[in-house]
Design an enzyme around this catalytic site. Structure first.
Site, PDB file in Angstrom:
ATOM      1  N   SER A 145       0.805  -1.217   0.000  1.00  0.00           N
ATOM      2  CA  SER A 145       0.000   0.000   0.000  1.00  0.00           C
ATOM      3  C   SER A 145       0.840   1.271   0.000  1.00  0.00           C
ATOM      4  CB  SER A 145      -0.948   0.007   1.207  1.00  0.00           C
ATOM      5  OG  SER A 145      -0.221  -0.189   2.408  1.00  0.00           O
ATOM      6  N   HIS A 197       1.937   4.883   4.774  1.00  0.00           N
ATOM      7  CA  HIS A 197       1.124   5.534   3.743  1.00  0.00           C
ATOM      8  C   HIS A 197       1.562   6.984   3.529  1.00  0.00           C
ATOM      9  CE1 HIS A 197      -2.399   2.525   4.526  1.00  0.00           C
ATOM     10  NE2 HIS A 197      -1.351   1.963   3.956  1.00  0.00           N
TER      11      HIS A 197
END
Length: 411
Positions: A145, A197
């Site tokens: 991610s 992230h």
């Protein structure tokens, strides 16, 4: 009279077509991550502390391999499914623009830069004089991610759109899209790496603003790799996209230094630059001469103009397409010798291969088309079908007959 029966393709067929449309590197990452998760599931491997990105272990033990092993391991079925379903559209779009090898290099670069940002922020947070956040040094992060957030920033910048939809619920300004997703995931999901992230977003913005340009090789680097005989089997894969025709500087222009008046001007200039990066197939003069003689002329859309290379070019065509079109016309005119004799009345090339001077008038073209159409009708073909076939054949009656016969064979 046969009834029109419309049958919808089955699920296996639609999945097959969907998978065939995914380029080489994107599909390879999906396969690798999926296989690794299934192997871990079947053998009961859950010791992610050995392969996750652990800032403390990377610094104290210099376990640099964690930077790259962490992105291909996932903790649960939903984790790997969600990441791979997000990768498919993002990776496919970027791979079609960049080429397969350039995308692979970009993913390695983003994984490395994400780790560097992660280490830098974790060290600052753990050793700041006001409040120490030691837990960031011992955070164990896995999953693709982080790279996905970088790709979201890059793809959003390349698309030139002003707004993006968040799960189809509401629209947000494109420049805030990645930040909104960061907040949404942090609120809706548990055990999510905020720092992982966040570093992905920072890497994406660093790339789009040209901070990595000096790290990106030129097109000759990718061409040299694509010419290696050991990789020939991969290069011949139909889903592999070559990097030929790319930007000489080796990176995709995602920003401009000039102050444009409107966002539309910026978007137009951006896509003109991107068009030069699309993989292109170039044919040499001998290859063009070896084309099937049954299909003369250049292909064009039904109902299009009879002279696609003429000056009346559609203004919506990209600058790069028009330059290629004009360049092809110039090279063609230079490569064909001009003959002073055997000039046909319609201005086409004579049988001996010499170029014939003079362009046919619209009246001559219309008369010739009607005459050929009447010949096809006299042969027993329906007039409407004959007209469509003759137009598709670019005025060649022999090709039009083949088209009509093939249509009748399928009825």
């Amino acid at each position: 009279m046969r009834s029109n029966i419309v049958s919808e393709a089955g699920l296996p067929t639609r999945l097959s077509h969907w998978w065939e449309g995914i380029p080489f590197i994107t599909s390879a990452i999906v396969i690798v991550c999926g296989i690794i998760y299934l192997v871990c599931l079947f053998v009961g491997y859950d010791s992610f502390a050995e392969i996750c990105f652990w800032p403390s272990a990377v610094i104290s033990r210099f376990q640099v391999y964690r930077i790259y092993t962490a992105i291909v391991f996932h903790g649960s079925l939903l984790h790997v499914l969600f990441n791979m379903l997000a990768l498919v559209p993002l990776g496919s779009e970027l791979e079609k623009i960049m080429g397969s090898l350039r995308l692979l290099f970009l993913i390695v670069l983003l994984a490395t830069s994400n780790a560097i940002f992660h280490l830098f922020i974790a060290l600052l947070a753990a050793h700041n004089p006001f409040h120490s956040y030691d837990y960031l040094m011992n955070e164990c992060a896995i999953g693709f991610s982080g790279v996905l957030f970088s790709m979201i920033v890059i793809e959003t910048s390349l698309s030139g759109v002003q707004y993006r939809s968040v799960f189809g619920l509401f629209n947000v300004p494109a420049k805030w899209y990645a930040w909104i997703l960061l907040v949404v995931f942090q609120l809706l999901m548990t055990n999510v790496s905020l720092l992982g992230h966040l570093c992905g977003i920072l890497s994406g913005f660093a790339y789009t603003n040209g901070l990595f340009n000096y790290l990106l090789p030129g097109s000759s680097f990718y061409s040299a790799i694509e010419s290696v005989s050991l990789l020939a089997s991969c290069m011949r894969r139909p889903k592999f996209i070559l990097c030929t025709g790319g930007n000489p500087s080796g990176y995709i222009p995602t920003h401009t230094n000039t102050n444009s008046a409107t966002s539309g001007v910026f978007s137009t200039g951006l896509w003109r630059s991107l068009s030069s990066l699309m993989p292109q197939r170039r044919e040499s003069a001998p290859a063009q001469a070896a084309l099937d003689s049954r299909f003369p002329g250049r292909g064009r859309t039904l109902g299009g103009s009879q002279n696609p290379a003429g000056p009346a070019v559609n203004s919506d065509l990209g600058l790069h397409d028009r330059l290629l079109d004009n360049g092809s016309s110039d090279r063609l005119s230079e490569s064909i010798p001009v003959s002073t004799g055997q000039r046909a009345s319609d201005g086409r090339v004579s049988a001996d291969g010499a170029a014939v001077v003079g362009a046919p008038t619209s009246q001559q073209v219309s008369d010739t088309f009607e005459e050929q159409l009447q010949q096809l009708v006299a042969m027993g073909f329906e007039k409407t079908q004959a007209e469509v076939a003759l137009t598709a054949a670019d005025g060649d009656p022999s090709v039009a007959v083949e088209i009509l016969m093939s249509q009748q064979a399928h009825i």
